[in-house]
Write a protein that holds these residues in place. Structure first.
Motif, PDB file in Angstrom:
ATOM      1  N   UNK A 188       0.953  -1.137  -0.108  1.00  0.00           N
ATOM      2  CA  UNK A 188       0.079  -0.035  -0.210  1.00  0.00           C
ATOM      3  C   UNK A 188       0.782   1.336   0.069  1.00  0.00           C
ATOM      4  N   UNK A 189       2.068   1.135   0.435  1.00  0.00           N
ATOM      5  CA  UNK A 189       3.017   2.491   0.478  1.00  0.00           C
ATOM      6  C   UNK A 189       3.331   2.736  -0.937  1.00  0.00           C
ATOM      7  N   UNK A 190       3.618   1.694  -1.693  1.00  0.00           N
ATOM      8  CA  UNK A 190       3.772   1.743  -3.214  1.00  0.00           C
ATOM      9  C   UNK A 190       2.699   2.534  -3.970  1.00  0.00           C
ATOM     10  N   UNK A 191       1.434   1.726  -3.503  1.00  0.00           N
ATOM     11  CA  UNK A 191      -0.001   2.252  -4.151  1.00  0.00           C
ATOM     12  C   UNK A 191      -0.006   3.733  -3.817  1.00  0.00           C
ATOM     13  N   UNK A 192       0.044   4.018  -2.689  1.00  0.00           N
ATOM     14  CA  UNK A 192      -0.086   5.530  -2.260  1.00  0.00           C
ATOM     15  C   UNK A 192       0.806   6.626  -3.139  1.00  0.00           C
ATOM     16  N   UNK A 193       2.224   6.012  -3.421  1.00  0.00           N
ATOM     17  CA  UNK A 193       3.085   6.844  -4.036  1.00  0.00           C
ATOM     18  C   UNK A 193       3.011   6.942  -5.492  1.00  0.00           C
ATOM     19  N   UNK A 194       2.162   5.730  -5.979  1.00  0.00           N
ATOM     20  CA  UNK A 194       1.729   6.007  -7.492  1.00  0.00           C
ATOM     21  C   UNK A 194       0.918   6.656  -7.645  1.00  0.00           C
ATOM     22  N   UNK A 195      -0.317   6.972  -6.740  1.00  0.00           N
ATOM     23  CA  UNK A 195      -1.471   7.751  -7.005  1.00  0.00           C
ATOM     24  C   UNK A 195      -1.208   9.318  -6.838  1.00  0.00           C
ATOM     25  N   UNK A 196      -0.024   9.590  -5.983  1.00  0.00           N
ATOM     26  CA  UNK A 196       0.565  11.027  -5.860  1.00  0.00           C
ATOM     27  C   UNK A 196       1.250  11.278  -7.150  1.00  0.00           C
ATOM     28  N   UNK A 197       1.911  10.558  -7.791  1.00  0.00           N
ATOM     29  CA  UNK A 197       2.389  10.577  -9.083  1.00  0.00           C
ATOM     30  C   UNK A 197       1.475  10.939 -10.215  1.00  0.00           C
ATOM     31  N   UNK A 198       0.416  10.249 -10.175  1.00  0.00           N
ATOM     32  CA  UNK A 198      -0.734  10.449 -11.167  1.00  0.00           C
ATOM     33  C   UNK A 198      -1.331  11.804 -11.026  1.00  0.00           C
ATOM     34  N   UNK A 199      -1.447  12.428  -9.610  1.00  0.00           N
ATOM     35  CA  UNK A 199      -1.822  13.739  -9.714  1.00  0.00           C
ATOM     36  C   UNK A 199      -0.748  14.715 -10.126  1.00  0.00           C
ATOM     37  N   UNK A 200       0.632  14.456 -10.025  1.00  0.00           N
ATOM     38  CA  UNK A 200       1.422  15.378 -10.752  1.00  0.00           C
ATOM     39  C   UNK A 200       1.514  15.329 -11.976  1.00  0.00           C
ATOM     40  N   UNK A 201       1.233  14.222 -12.842  1.00  0.00           N
ATOM     41  CA  UNK A 201       1.530  14.175 -14.167  1.00  0.00           C
ATOM     42  C   UNK A 201      -0.070  14.476 -14.828  1.00  0.00           C
ATOM     43  N   UNK A 202      -1.175  14.455 -14.218  1.00  0.00           N
ATOM     44  CA  UNK A 202      -2.231  14.817 -14.804  1.00  0.00           C
ATOM     45  C   UNK A 202      -2.502  16.404 -14.697  1.00  0.00           C
ATOM     46  N   UNK A 203      -1.801  16.984 -14.201  1.00  0.00           N
ATOM     47  CA  UNK A 203      -1.866  18.814 -14.247  1.00  0.00           C
ATOM     48  C   UNK A 203      -1.390  19.077 -15.800  1.00  0.00           C
ATOM     49  N   UNK A 204      -0.221  18.505 -16.056  1.00  0.00           N
ATOM     50  CA  UNK A 204       0.115  18.993 -17.390  1.00  0.00           C
ATOM     51  C   UNK A 204      -0.874  18.413 -18.570  1.00  0.00           C
ATOM     52  N   UNK A 205      -0.905  17.302 -18.352  1.00  0.00           N
ATOM     53  CA  UNK A 205      -1.859  16.300 -19.386  1.00  0.00           C
ATOM     54  C   UNK A 205      -3.238  16.887 -19.722  1.00  0.00           C
ATOM     55  N   UNK A 206      -3.640  17.751 -18.294  1.00  0.00           N
ATOM     56  CA  UNK A 206      -4.882  18.292 -18.454  1.00  0.00           C
ATOM     57  C   UNK A 206      -4.966  19.499 -19.208  1.00  0.00           C
ATOM     58  N   UNK A 207      -3.906  20.233 -19.446  1.00  0.00           N
ATOM     59  CA  UNK A 207      -3.859  21.607 -20.136  1.00  0.00           C
ATOM     60  C   UNK A 207      -3.822  21.097 -21.657  1.00  0.00           C
ATOM     61  N   UNK A 208      -2.981  20.041 -21.923  1.00  0.00           N
ATOM     62  CA  UNK A 208      -2.951  19.646 -23.545  1.00  0.00           C
ATOM     63  C   UNK A 208      -4.455  19.186 -23.852  1.00  0.00           C
TER      64      UNK A 208
END
Length: 259
Positions: free
Chosen positions: A133-153
Motif C-alpha cells: 500500500x505504501x507503493x500504491x500511495x506513491x503511485x497515486x501521488x505521481x498520477x496527480x502530478x502528471x495529470x496537471x500538465x496532461x489536463x492543459x493539453x
C-alpha cells in the motif's frame, strides 16, 4: 493614360490578392500542423497513463512483468569476523579483561554491518500476496502530478470540460480507497479511470485502430476488477463479450486494409 492606370490598379490588386491568399493558406497550414503536433503529444501522454494504470492494477494483485527483483540484506564484513576471532582467542588465553573485550566486540560487530544485494526470483505463484500500500500511495501521488500538465493539453484540444473533471474526481475516489487499503474499490476505480482515457480518445482522435484497442483493454480491465467480487460473474462476462467485439473491429479493419 486611363487604360494604363487601370492596368496598374489591376496588377496591384492581383499582387494584394496573391499575398492575402498565401497568408491565409500558410496560417491554416500552421494551425493544422500545431494541432497535429498537439495530438501526437497527447497520444504519448495517453499511452503513458495507459501503462501507469495497468501496471498499478497489476501491482494490487502482485503481478509484475519482472521475474527477478533486487533484495537488500545485511551482512557482517570480514574485518568484523577477524576481530571477533582474535578477541575470542585472547579470552581463551587470559580472560583478564573479558567484560571490556565483549563490549568492544559488540561495538565492532554492529559498526561493521554492510548492506549487500542479491537477485531473487519473483514469479506469480511465489510472490507475496500482501498489497504494498505504501507503493500504491506513491503511485497515486505521481498520477496527480502528471495529470496537471496532461489536463492543459487535453483542454487545448477542446475536450469536454465536464469529462475532464471526472478524471480528477475518480483520482480522489482512488485516493480514498487506497487510504482505506480497500483492494476491491481500488481496482474498480482504476478501471473507471481507464474508461476516461477511451472517452478522450474518441473526442480528439481519428485513429480508429487505437480507439478500438483501448476499448478492448478498457473492457478487459473492468472484467479484471470484477474478479474480486463473488456476485459479479454475469457483469464480468458482458465486459469480456464487449472486449471481443472491440478486438474483432481491429481484425476486420486490418483485413479490409490488406485487400
Amino acid at each position: 493614360m486611363k487604360k494604363y492606370a487601370i492596368m496598374i490598379i489591376i496588377f496591384v490588386g492581383i499582387i494584394l490578392f496573391s499575398f492575402s491568399f498565401y497568408y491565409i493558406y500558410s496560417n491554416n497550414n500552421n494551425s493544422k500542423n500545431d494541432i497535429n503536433t498537439l495530438k501526437s503529444k497527447v497520444n504519448q501522454e495517453i499511452i503513458y497513463l495507459n501503462t501507469s494504470i495497468i501496471s498499478t492494477m497489476n501491482k494490487l494483485n502482485n503481478i509484475s512483468y519482472i521475474d527477478y527483483e533486487i533484495i537488500e540484506y545485511e551482512a557482517s564484513s570480514e574485518g568484523s569476523q577477524e576481530s571477533q576471532g582474535s578477541e575470542s582467542s585472547q579470552q581463551g588465553e587470559g580472560g583478564s579483561s573479558g567484560g571490556q573485550q565483549e563490549q568492544q566486540s559488540s561495538e565492532g560487530s554492529s559498526s561493521s554491518k554492510v548492506t549487500n544485494m542479491k537477485t531473487e526470483y519473483n514469479g506469480i505463484l511465489t510472490s507475496d500476496t500482501k498489497v504494498d500500500w505504501k507503493y500504491m500511495k506513491r503511485e497515486v501521488e505521481l498520477m496527480y502530478d502528471t495529470w496537471t500538465s496532461i489536463l492543459i493539453d487535453l483542454s487545448s484540444l477542446n475536450i469536454n470540460k465536464d469529462n475532464l473533471l471526472k478524471y480528477n474526481a475518480t483520482l480522489n475516489n482512488i485516493t480514498k480507497a487506497v487510504e482505506k487499503e480497500d483492494k476491491k474499490e481500488s481496482l474498480r476505480y482504476f478501471a473507471d479511470l481507464y474508461s476516461l482515457l477511451v472517452s478522450y480518445l474518441r473526442e480528439y482522435s481519428d485513429d480508429g485502430k487505437m480507439i478500438n484497442l483501448y476499448e478492448t483493454k478498457d473492457n478487459i480491465l473492468h472484467a479484471y476488477a470484477l474478479v474480486e467480487y463473488d456476485d459479479k460473474w454475469n457483469e464480468m462476462s458482458k465486459y469480456m463479450g464487449s472486449a471481443q467485439n472491440a478486438y474483432s473491429n481491429i481484425i476486420n479493419s486490418g483485413l479490409q486494409n490488406s485487400n
